[in-house]
Design a protein around this motif. Structure first.
Motif, mmCIF file in Angstrom:
data_model
loop_
_atom_site.group_PDB
_atom_site.id
_atom_site.type_symbol
_atom_site.label_atom_id
_atom_site.label_comp_id
_atom_site.label_asym_id
_atom_site.label_seq_id
_atom_site.Cartn_x
_atom_site.Cartn_y
_atom_site.Cartn_z
ATOM 1 N N TRP A 1 -0.072 4.292 0.213
ATOM 2 C CA TRP A 1 -0.675 5.351 1.021
ATOM 3 C C TRP A 1 -0.572 5.089 2.522
ATOM 4 N N SER B 1 -7.541 0.562 8.909
ATOM 5 C CA SER B 1 -7.379 1.535 7.832
ATOM 6 C C SER B 1 -6.698 0.897 6.627
ATOM 7 N N ASP C 1 0.832 -1.209 0.000
ATOM 8 C CA ASP C 1 0.000 0.000 0.000
ATOM 9 C C ASP C 1 0.868 1.262 0.000
ATOM 10 N N LYS D 1 -9.204 -1.568 4.996
ATOM 11 C CA LYS D 1 -10.287 -0.890 4.269
ATOM 12 C C LYS D 1 -9.825 -0.418 2.898
ATOM 13 N N ARG D 2 -8.602 0.055 2.795
ATOM 14 C CA ARG D 2 -8.096 0.532 1.517
ATOM 15 C C ARG D 2 -7.733 -0.583 0.554
ATOM 16 N N ASN D 3 -7.452 -1.766 1.058
ATOM 17 C CA ASN D 3 -6.873 -2.808 0.209
ATOM 18 C C ASN D 3 -7.704 -4.064 0.058
#
Length: 65
Positions: A20, A59, A18, A62-64
């Motif tokens: 970010w 977090s 990730d 949730k993004r990945n």
């Protein structure tokens, strides 16, 4: 309390890559998913609360996922 989350190898690879992720998220990810530490132990190592570690990992998930 929610059931224990167990990501697949593919999900772990996406989370590890990730771009970010913050430094705190990366550190929590490394301690919990790569080294296999308990959330409480990771929190003690990071000088933060268990809920902070939980939020950092949530977090990333949730993004990945």
């Amino acid at each position: 309390m929610s059931p224990k989350y167990r990501p697949t190898r593919e999900q772990l690879e996406r989370m590890a890559a990730d771009p970010w992720a913050t430094d705190r998220e990366k550190h929590a990810f490394d301690l919990v998913y790569r080294r296999g530490w308990a959330h409480e132990d990771a929190a003690a190592e990071m000088y933060c609360s268990r809920s902070t570690v939980d939020r950092a990992l949530a977090s990333i998930r949730k993004r990945n996922i």
